[in-house]
Design a protein around this motif. Structure first.
Motif, mmCIF file in Angstrom:
data_model
loop_
_atom_site.group_PDB
_atom_site.id
_atom_site.type_symbol
_atom_site.label_atom_id
_atom_site.label_comp_id
_atom_site.label_asym_id
_atom_site.label_seq_id
_atom_site.Cartn_x
_atom_site.Cartn_y
_atom_site.Cartn_z
ATOM 1 N N UNK A 74 35.369 36.379 48.289
ATOM 2 C CA UNK A 74 34.770 37.284 47.314
ATOM 3 C C UNK A 74 34.801 38.728 47.801
ATOM 4 N N UNK A 75 34.668 38.913 49.110
ATOM 5 C CA UNK A 75 34.672 40.265 49.663
ATOM 6 C C UNK A 75 36.085 40.831 49.776
ATOM 7 N N UNK A 76 37.075 39.953 49.889
ATOM 8 C CA UNK A 76 38.466 40.420 49.948
ATOM 9 C C UNK A 76 38.924 40.922 48.582
ATOM 10 N N UNK A 77 38.560 40.187 47.545
ATOM 11 C CA UNK A 77 39.039 40.501 46.203
ATOM 12 C C UNK A 77 38.360 41.761 45.679
ATOM 13 N N UNK A 78 39.180 42.628 45.076
ATOM 14 C CA UNK A 78 38.672 43.882 44.542
ATOM 15 C C UNK A 78 38.876 45.048 45.485
ATOM 16 N N UNK A 79 39.249 44.761 46.724
ATOM 17 C CA UNK A 79 39.501 45.826 47.690
ATOM 18 C C UNK A 79 40.986 46.177 47.697
ATOM 19 N N UNK A 80 41.314 47.328 48.234
ATOM 20 C CA UNK A 80 42.708 47.687 48.441
ATOM 21 C C UNK A 80 43.270 46.778 49.537
ATOM 22 N N UNK A 81 44.513 46.350 49.355
ATOM 23 C CA UNK A 81 45.080 45.387 50.304
ATOM 24 C C UNK A 81 45.135 45.947 51.721
ATOM 25 N N UNK A 82 45.372 47.268 51.855
ATOM 26 C CA UNK A 82 45.463 47.828 53.202
ATOM 27 C C UNK A 82 44.108 47.898 53.890
ATOM 28 N N UNK A 83 43.018 47.776 53.115
ATOM 29 C CA UNK A 83 41.690 47.750 53.714
ATOM 30 C C UNK A 83 41.370 46.367 54.271
ATOM 31 N N UNK A 84 42.000 45.359 53.681
ATOM 32 C CA UNK A 84 41.725 43.976 54.081
ATOM 33 C C UNK A 84 42.704 43.504 55.148
ATOM 34 N N UNK A 85 43.994 43.761 54.910
ATOM 35 C CA UNK A 85 45.036 43.302 55.832
ATOM 36 C C UNK A 85 45.670 44.522 56.485
#
Length: 251
Positions: A66-77
Motif C-alpha cells: 500500500x505504501x509503494x503504490x501511488x509513489x514515484x517509482x524512483x522513490x521506491x526502487x
C-alpha cells in the motif's frame, strides 16, 4: 529499509491503492497473475507513479504494498538508472520498445545487482498508458564475470593452476564455468607439450614425439599441423645425416 510516508496530496491515491492491493486490479486491468511471479514486478503510469507492485516488488523495497503504490517509482526502487538518461522505463515510454540494463538496486537487505527490464503497456487503441518493470537478480552474472576475470588475470601472471571456481555459480553459468576450465586445461596442455618439445630441440634431441589429439576438431587441426612440422624436421634431420655420412665417405 526505505521509509515511506503519506503526504496529504497522496490521500486519494492511497485510498485507490488499497483497492488495487485488495482486488488486484487497476483501471480495469487485473494483475493477479503477477502476484505469483518469483521476480519483483511493478507497474507505473506515464507519470511514473506506481499503480501496482507484487509481493516480491514490495519486499525488495522493504515496505508494504500500500505504501509503494501511488509513489514515484524512483522513490521506491532507487536504482543507479533512476532519473538518468539510462532509465529503462523512460525509454520504454518514449519509444514503445522493451529495454533492459544491469544496475545496482538499493533493496531492503542492502545493495543488490539486478537486470532492470521495462516494457510499455498499451490500451486497446494502441496508446502507451504506462510500463511494466521487473528485476532479475544478476548477482550470478556478476560473480561469473569476476571469477573469469580473476582466473585469466592469474594465468597471465604465470599462475597456470588457477581455475574458475564454478561451485560459486548457479544454473547455466556453472556449466559455462566448468567448460571455461576445460578450455584452459586444453590450452595449457598444448602449450606445455610444445614447450617440452621445443626444449628437446634446443638440447639437440630431434626424436620428437607427436602430440596427442584431443577429439576437438579445431584443436586437432593445430595439433596435426604441429605433428606435420615435427615429421618435416625429422625428415630434414635424416637427409642431413645422409649427406654428412656421404661427405665423410668422400661421396
Amino acid at each position: 529499509m526505505i521509509s515511506l510516508t503519506r503526504p496529504a496530496d497522496m490521500a486519494g491515491k492511497n485510498k485507490h491503492a488499497k483497492s488495487i492491493v485488495k482486488n488486484g486490479k487497476s483501471r480495469g486491468v487485473s494483475y493477479d497473475s503477477l502476484d505469483i511471479m518469483p521476480l519483483p514486478v511493478i507497474v507505473v503510469d506515464r507519470e511514473y507513479n506506481v499503480i501496482y507492485t507484487n509481493a516480491k516488488g514490495a519486499a525488495i523495497a522493504g515496505c508494504d504494498r500500500e505504501l509503494c503504490i501511488g509513489r514515484k517509482c524512483h522513490e521506491v526502487y532507487k536504482t543507479k538508472l533512476c532519473n538518468t538518461p539510462d532509465c529503462q522505463t523512460c525509454k520504454a515510454l518514449a519509444d514503445g520498445n522493451a529495454h533492459s540494463m544491469q544496475a545496482a538496486v538499493n533493496t531492503s537487505t542492502g545493495a543488490g545487482f539486478y537486470r532492470c527490464c521495462s516494457s510499455p503497456i498499451r490500451d486497446d487503441a494502441g496508446t502507451i498508458t504506462g510500463a511494466i518493470e521487473y528485476f532479475v537478480d544478476a548477482g550470478n552474472e556478476l560473480n561469473f564475470a569476476a571469477e573469469v576475470g580473476k582466473t585469466f588475470d592469474a594465468i597471465y601472471l604465470g599462475q597456470w593452476d588457477t581455475r574458475v571456481n564454478h561451485s560459486q555459480l548457479d544454473g547455466v553459468l556453472q556449466g559455462i564455468g566448468q567448460r571455461t576450465n576445460d578450455i584452459v586445461d586444453m590450452l595449457i596442455k598444448v602449450i606445455n607439450d610444445e614447450q617440452l618439445y621445443f626444449a628437446k630441440i634446443a638440447a639437440g634431441d630431434m626424436d620428437l614425439l607427436h602430440l596427442e589429439k584431443t577429439g576437438n576438431d579445431q584443436w586437432d587441426k593445430a595439433i596435426e599441423e604441429y605433428n606435420n612440422s615435427a615429421d618435416t624436421l625429422q625428415n630434414v634431420r635424416t637427409e642431413l645425416d645422409k649427406l654428412n655420412k656421404a661427405a665423410i665417405e668422400g661421396h
